[in-house]
Design an enzyme around this catalytic site. Structure first.
Site, short mmCIF file in Angstrom:
data_model
loop_
_atom_site.label_atom_id
_atom_site.label_comp_id
_atom_site.label_asym_id
_atom_site.label_seq_id
_atom_site.Cartn_x
_atom_site.Cartn_y
_atom_site.Cartn_z
N THR A 83 -49.02 -7.84 66.01
CA THR A 83 -49.22 -8.32 64.63
C THR A 83 -47.92 -8.34 63.84
O THR A 83 -47.94 -8.63 62.63
CB THR A 83 -50.27 -7.47 63.88
OG1 THR A 83 -49.77 -6.14 63.72
CG2 THR A 83 -51.59 -7.44 64.64
N GLU A 105 -55.70 -4.87 58.98
CA GLU A 105 -55.20 -6.16 59.47
C GLU A 105 -56.36 -7.05 59.88
O GLU A 105 -56.49 -8.18 59.43
CB GLU A 105 -54.25 -5.94 60.65
CG GLU A 105 -52.99 -5.18 60.24
CD GLU A 105 -51.79 -5.61 61.04
OE1 GLU A 105 -51.74 -5.32 62.25
OE2 GLU A 105 -50.90 -6.25 60.44
N HIS A 119 -51.77 0.61 59.44
CA HIS A 119 -51.56 -0.48 58.46
C HIS A 119 -52.44 -0.16 57.26
O HIS A 119 -53.58 0.29 57.42
CB HIS A 119 -51.97 -1.83 59.07
CG HIS A 119 -51.21 -2.17 60.33
ND1 HIS A 119 -50.05 -2.91 60.32
CD2 HIS A 119 -51.42 -1.84 61.62
CE1 HIS A 119 -49.59 -3.03 61.56
NE2 HIS A 119 -50.40 -2.40 62.38
N HIS A 155 -53.84 1.72 64.98
CA HIS A 155 -53.60 1.05 66.26
C HIS A 155 -53.02 2.05 67.26
O HIS A 155 -51.97 2.64 66.99
CB HIS A 155 -52.59 -0.10 66.08
CG HIS A 155 -53.15 -1.25 65.32
ND1 HIS A 155 -52.34 -2.18 64.68
CD2 HIS A 155 -54.43 -1.63 65.11
CE1 HIS A 155 -53.13 -3.09 64.10
NE2 HIS A 155 -54.40 -2.78 64.35
N HIS A 206 -41.51 0.21 58.38
CA HIS A 206 -42.65 -0.71 58.28
C HIS A 206 -43.97 -0.10 58.63
O HIS A 206 -45.03 -0.70 58.38
CB HIS A 206 -42.40 -2.02 59.04
CG HIS A 206 -42.00 -1.88 60.46
ND1 HIS A 206 -42.91 -1.90 61.48
CD2 HIS A 206 -40.79 -1.71 61.04
CE1 HIS A 206 -42.27 -1.77 62.63
NE2 HIS A 206 -40.99 -1.63 62.40
N HIS A 209 -49.95 3.93 65.24
CA HIS A 209 -49.42 3.67 63.90
C HIS A 209 -50.53 3.12 63.02
O HIS A 209 -51.65 2.88 63.50
CB HIS A 209 -48.23 2.69 63.98
CG HIS A 209 -48.65 1.35 64.50
ND1 HIS A 209 -48.54 1.01 65.82
CD2 HIS A 209 -49.22 0.28 63.88
CE1 HIS A 209 -49.01 -0.22 66.00
NE2 HIS A 209 -49.43 -0.68 64.83
S1 B30 Z 1 -49.44 -3.95 66.78
O1 B30 Z 1 -50.28 -2.90 67.29
O2 B30 Z 1 -49.84 -5.28 67.15
N1 B30 Z 1 -49.38 -3.87 65.21
C1 B30 Z 1 -45.34 -3.38 68.54
C2 B30 Z 1 -46.43 -2.72 69.07
C3 B30 Z 1 -47.69 -2.88 68.51
C4 B30 Z 1 -47.85 -3.71 67.42
C5 B30 Z 1 -46.77 -4.36 66.88
C6 B30 Z 1 -45.50 -4.20 67.44
C7 B30 Z 1 -44.00 -3.22 69.17
O3 B30 Z 1 -43.86 -2.51 70.13
N2 B30 Z 1 -42.97 -3.88 68.65
C8 B30 Z 1 -41.65 -3.86 69.20
C9 B30 Z 1 -40.88 -2.60 68.85
N3 B30 Z 1 -40.43 -2.59 67.49
C10 B30 Z 1 -39.33 -3.35 67.14
C11 B30 Z 1 -39.21 -3.91 65.75
O4 B30 Z 1 -39.83 -4.88 65.30
O5 B30 Z 1 -38.40 -3.32 64.95
C12 B30 Z 1 -41.22 -1.87 66.56
C13 B30 Z 1 -40.84 -0.47 66.30
O6 B30 Z 1 -40.31 -0.16 65.16
O7 B30 Z 1 -40.98 0.45 67.13
CU1 B30 Z 1 -39.36 -1.65 63.98
ZN ZN Z 2 -50.35 -2.34 64.36
#
Ligand code: B30
Ligand code: ZN
Length: 255
Positions: free
Chosen positions: A196, A102, A92, A115, A64, A90
């Site tokens: 997000t 975003e 978007h 981000h 993603h 990462h």
């Molecule tokens: S963001 O910056 O708001 N786009 C996470 C961190 C920052 C943002 C969004 C999400 C996050 O740490 N999410 C949890 C960890 N995961 C789990 C998941 O959804 O399965 C994300 C990941 O990879 O590391 Cu895919």
């Molecule tokens: Zn993000």
């Protein structure tokens, strides 16, 4: 890893993830005529962002986004009681036709957004911190098109062809991560919001820099056209639609 969600069905996220229908969701549109100037916003102070000559960094296509793991030696000193340490950065993006930031500024999308995700150092790691009210601070930068190649972004983008397949990763040499952000860190917006993506925890203090970052058209195309997600589909348009403010205030560090 398997995901219970995708960008094509973002209207349905809240049925499986209750926080996604909360009243402090991200991203948002920043209406520049409705922000509140706050002269007391502490300037962003970064420490340890220069990773030149230190250990290699892992770059992953997680299906993603394109994500770079960061060491906790990278920190934001915010002028509050808390220090926030870096975990990952990462991106978007959209397609050549559809700009994919975003956050929007006066309802306009930029081509892409970076981000840099940090967590409160009083918690053990990002996962622990993500559900805590004071858990996360994300620095966001808008990426636009410029005439010149961006040598700093090239350090990441030149490795994309090695990780086109979902769940693949590669190592890149340490470099100065500060150079992925705009020259000026003094002009920014600040508001309280969320992750997000699911689980959409409302635990993020957002900082969005006013000055944009430039990469070349070719570099943006590499980000938009190289990575694949499940079933070998193109990984693109990985941005969530702007969410309602529900009375939240957006602060600005500048006039
Ligand atoms: S963001 O910056 O708001 N786009 C996470 C961190 C920052 C943002 C969004 C999400 C996050 O740490 N999410 C949890 C960890 N995961 C789990 C998941 O959804 O399965 C994300 C990941 O990879 O590391 Cu895919
Ligand atoms: Zn993000």
């Amino acid at each position: 890893h398997q995901h219970q969600w995708g960008y094509h069905d973002q209207d349905t996220w809240s049925s499986a993830f209750e926080h996604c229908s909360g009243k402090s969701q991200s991203p948002i549109d920043i209406d520049t005529h409705k922000v509140f100037y706050d002269p007391r916003l502490p300037p962003i102070k970064l420490e340890g962002y220069d990773l030149t000559g230190s250990a290699a960094l892992t770059l992953i296509n997680n299906g993603h986004t394109l994500q770079l793991s960061l060491p906790s030696s990278m920190r934001i000193m915010r002028g509050f009681d808390h220090v926030y340490v870096a975990a990952q950065l990462h991106f978007h993006w959209g397609t050549t036709e559809v700009p994919g930031s975003e956050h929007t500024i006066d309802n306009v999308h930029f081509p892409a957004e970076i981000h840099v995700v940090h967590y409160n150092s009083k918690y053990a790691n990002l996962t622990e911190a993500a559900s805590k009210a004071d858990g996360l601070a994300v620095l966001g930068g808008f990426i636009g098109i410029g005439l010149h190649e961006n040598d700093n972004y090239e350090k990441i983008l030149s490795a994309l062809t090695d990780i086109s397949i979902e769940e693949s990763n590669t190592e890149i040499p340490g470099f100065n991560v500060r150079h992925l952000l705009p020259n000026s860190l003094e002009r920014f917006y600040r508001y309280n919001g969320s992750l997000t993506t699911p689980p959409c925890f409302q635990t993020v203090s957002w900082t969005l820099f006013n000055d944009s970052i430039r990469v070349s058209r070719r570099q943006l195309a590499a980000l938009e056209d190289t990575l694949k997600t499940e079933h070998n589909k193109l990984l693109s348009k990985n941005f969530r639609a702007p969410q309602l403010l529900h009375g939240r205030k957006v602060l600005a560090s500048f006039h």
